[in-house]
Design an enzyme around this catalytic site. Structure first.
Site, PDB file in Angstrom:
ATOM      1  N   ARG A  47       0.865  -1.175   0.000  1.00 45.21           N
ATOM      2  CA  ARG A  47       0.000   0.000   0.000  1.00 45.21           C
ATOM      3  C   ARG A  47       0.907   1.232   0.000  1.00 45.21           C
ATOM      4  O   ARG A  47       2.134   1.129   0.103  1.00 45.21           O
ATOM      5  CB  ARG A  47      -1.008   0.025   1.152  1.00 45.21           C
ATOM      6  CG  ARG A  47      -0.680  -0.681   2.422  1.00 45.21           C
ATOM      7  CD  ARG A  47       0.502  -0.169   3.149  1.00 45.21           C
ATOM      8  NE  ARG A  47       0.429   1.272   3.372  1.00 45.21           N
ATOM      9  CZ  ARG A  47       1.447   2.051   3.588  1.00 45.21           C
ATOM     10  NH1 ARG A  47       2.683   1.555   3.596  1.00 45.21           N
ATOM     11  NH2 ARG A  47       1.319   3.353   3.789  1.00 45.21           N
ATOM     12  N   ALA A  49       0.584   5.181  -2.091  1.00 47.13           N
ATOM     13  CA  ALA A  49       0.329   5.508  -3.495  1.00 47.13           C
ATOM     14  C   ALA A  49       1.506   5.189  -4.425  1.00 47.13           C
ATOM     15  O   ALA A  49       1.322   4.496  -5.437  1.00 47.13           O
ATOM     16  CB  ALA A  49      -0.103   6.971  -3.611  1.00 47.13           C
ATOM     17  N   ARG A  90      -7.783  -0.714  -6.708  1.00 50.97           N
ATOM     18  CA  ARG A  90      -8.212   0.281  -5.715  1.00 50.97           C
ATOM     19  C   ARG A  90      -8.504   1.573  -6.469  1.00 50.97           C
ATOM     20  O   ARG A  90      -7.872   1.860  -7.484  1.00 50.97           O
ATOM     21  CB  ARG A  90      -7.137   0.510  -4.632  1.00 50.97           C
ATOM     22  CG  ARG A  90      -6.953  -0.709  -3.725  1.00 50.97           C
ATOM     23  CD  ARG A  90      -6.010  -0.398  -2.569  1.00 50.97           C
ATOM     24  NE  ARG A  90      -6.665   0.447  -1.567  1.00 50.97           N
ATOM     25  CZ  ARG A  90      -6.013   1.047  -0.565  1.00 50.97           C
ATOM     26  NH1 ARG A  90      -4.704   0.919  -0.451  1.00 50.97           N
ATOM     27  NH2 ARG A  90      -6.670   1.774   0.310  1.00 50.97           N
ATOM     28  N   ASP A 238      -2.570  10.461  -1.634  1.00 56.93           N
ATOM     29  CA  ASP A 238      -2.969   9.410  -2.571  1.00 56.93           C
ATOM     30  C   ASP A 238      -3.413   9.988  -3.903  1.00 56.93           C
ATOM     31  O   ASP A 238      -3.347   9.323  -4.935  1.00 56.93           O
ATOM     32  CB  ASP A 238      -4.065   8.545  -1.966  1.00 56.93           C
ATOM     33  CG  ASP A 238      -3.486   7.648  -0.896  1.00 56.93           C
ATOM     34  OD1 ASP A 238      -3.307   8.120   0.242  1.00 56.93           O
ATOM     35  OD2 ASP A 238      -3.151   6.488  -1.219  1.00 56.93           O
TER      36      ASP A 238
END
Lengths: 347, 347
Positions: A47, A49, A90, A238
């Site tokens: 995880r 960005a 995602r 993000d």
């Protein structure tokens, strides 16, 4: 180099550190199937960005490698399908789409090449993307570290270190560069519920770097600010809209409001690949809603009554007017962001 | 009556619901030794300022009952020692000291009585204190519920229901009274790290009352406020200074700043026994610091690297200028609090 990498390419495989198991265990997943990369992104084995961007590119490379055709046209069509599939892992971090767009562009630019050459080129591109991410982060960190002063007590949220990127980190990279420049900083680490990326990952990285830190529940940030014990706040991102609105881990917006209320500078650190120039403001950023079980359960054990309804927004959006500056690999954008971001892009 | 009581007196014993085991198990501790009451308070088997007050009074009664002397003077001296010992269980909630002062006053007022009569009187006083707490909370809830409007989405922090009091609750009592008055409210429940009183206890109580709620991580409050999904905030208190500054569970101050930033009314609900008229402002309220393990571990399992330093402030202080009103059993105090609190006290 970091003593650990969140992700790397190893002879036709992707090896990535399973962040769900940190800090208890340092276990690398060995992945050869692009659909497993999608799962790794979706379940947060990887995880952050920039790291998601690298993973997506490597996933696309795996998908390319595994393709069973000699027809370049068929290859291109199928490669587009694979990238589309990965892009659904995602929704919020724009680096995912940015990295896949780049892989698609590379594939298209190789028109006329045979499948073997295409595969080779795509595998190389994914590795280049990882290498570039480290370079970008080191530049970003240098641009940002001048904002950090000796002795400052800095608060951060979620994890933005080497784990969240290809290497070195973004917001945590800035703190690392300040530390490496000899500044005796200390860090208040928001634990970052629900998935505790601060408690599990940021502490782990700061510990390895030797940077002093103290872990706090997210709800304690205000008290520390009120007591004058926080000099600066810095977080990652993000997705950043063209006007400087920032989507980042849930809790970031609250931290920005608190910093504003207490007159504390609030910085965002992110590479240009995190900017989404196509959207005018944060209202257009899709915010992922994850399963309520991530709030009601911890390691399978319930913290709430059975069936308790929970809302699990993975991100929030911080309006640009709460942000003191956005640190990128090309320098620090300052308000008004609409123009400063444009200038950086052109730089 | 509530279907469950946080604490009651039962034939020479104190029975209290062990809140550390909720919501998984509803187990009552049966206590005959005042030192076990101290342990129960210290380890949060019972918590919440009004409930701590009741527990302290019942602990003092247990201490009185167990005393092995027929000499009233010796009894008084030893009773004072016992109360002093109980007063050291926790430092912030002023109801603890208030309840013990009341028990000491009763003992002193019985001068000339024999030990048996003294014991009987003190046991009766502890039970009276519990009964009064329920009456007070019902009055407080009625005074407060007029502030809650039909259809409102209310955010609350920590637990302030029947579990946190003798019965009915304070801030949660206000919401309960609004619900019982037919107002279709819903509640955003802050999970309230580190000990998750919101996730474990408030959800459990709201579920039993049939009031709709949604559990959220503490860090999500700002996002919901920014989206216009919160109409009002209401919390309890552990100690309120003469100027209206409020000590309450860590995270309360941050919630108050967020409410202020978004123009959302922020109410505190507490009985007059939670006011400390002897201190001018919140800067004088001692804030308990608990073990870092409550942040780094959950049910014995580490969420952070071994040895990770953590700060665990149990409370924070919300300055009075962030508070829209303080709801008491004698009505709602409004700014300026120095005068309105004085008026309520005299009422």
């Amino acid at each position: 180099m970091d003593p650990y990498g969140s992700i790397y390419w190893d002879a036709g495989r992707v090896r990535l550190l399973d962040q769900r198991r940190l800090p208890a265990e340092e276990i690398y997943l060995e992945i050869t199937d692009y659909q497993e990369v999608i799962q790794a992104i979706r379940t947060l084995a990887i995880r952050g960005a920039p790291a998601i961007g690298v993973a997506a590119a490597m996933g696309a490379a795996l998908g390319a490698l595994a393709m069973d055709t000699d027809d370049p046209v068929q290859f291109q069509v199928r490669f587009q399908e694979i990238c589309r599939e990965i892009s659904q892992a995602r929704p919020t971090a724009v680096n995912l789409f940015w990295a896949l767009d780049r892989m698609l562009l590379v594939a298209q630019s190789q028109e006329g090449q045979g499948v073997a050459a295409l595969k080779e080129r795509l595998v190389a591109e994914a590795q280049t993307l990882l290498k570039e991410d480290e370079t970008i982060n080191r530049h970003l960190a240098q641009a940002g570290q001048v904002l950090i002063h000796d002795g400052q007590r800095v608060i951060t949220h979620c994890n933005t270190g080497a784990l969240a990127t290809g290497a070195y980190g973004t917001a945590l990279g800035v703190l690392r560069a300040a530390w490496e420049a000899g500044k005796k900083i200390s860090v208040w680490v928001d634990e970052t519920r629900p998935l505790l990326q601060g408690a599990r990952l940021t502490t782990w990285e700061l510990g390895k770097l030797g940077i002093p830190y103290i872990l706090i529940p997210d709800g304690a940030a205000a008290a520390l600010m009120g007591q004058g014990k926080v000099d600066l706040a810095i977080v990652g991102a993000d997705r950043i809209a063209a006007n400087g609105d920032v989507a980042n881990k849930i809790g970031t917006y609250g931290l920005a409001v608190l910093a504003h209320h207490h007159g504390i500078p609030f910085y965002v650190a992110a590479p240009l690949s995190t900017f989404d120039f196509a959207i005018p403001d944060g209202g257009h950023i899709p915010v992922e809603e994850r399963a309520g079980e991530e709030v009601t359960h911890l390691w399978g054990q319930a913290v709430a009554p059975a069936g308790a309804p929970a809302l699990n927004l993975a991100f929030d959006v911080t309006p640009h007017d709460l942000i003191s500056g956005i640190i990128t690999e090309r320098g620090v954008a300052r308000p008004p962001y609409s123009s400063s971001i444009k200038s950086l892009r052109r730089a």
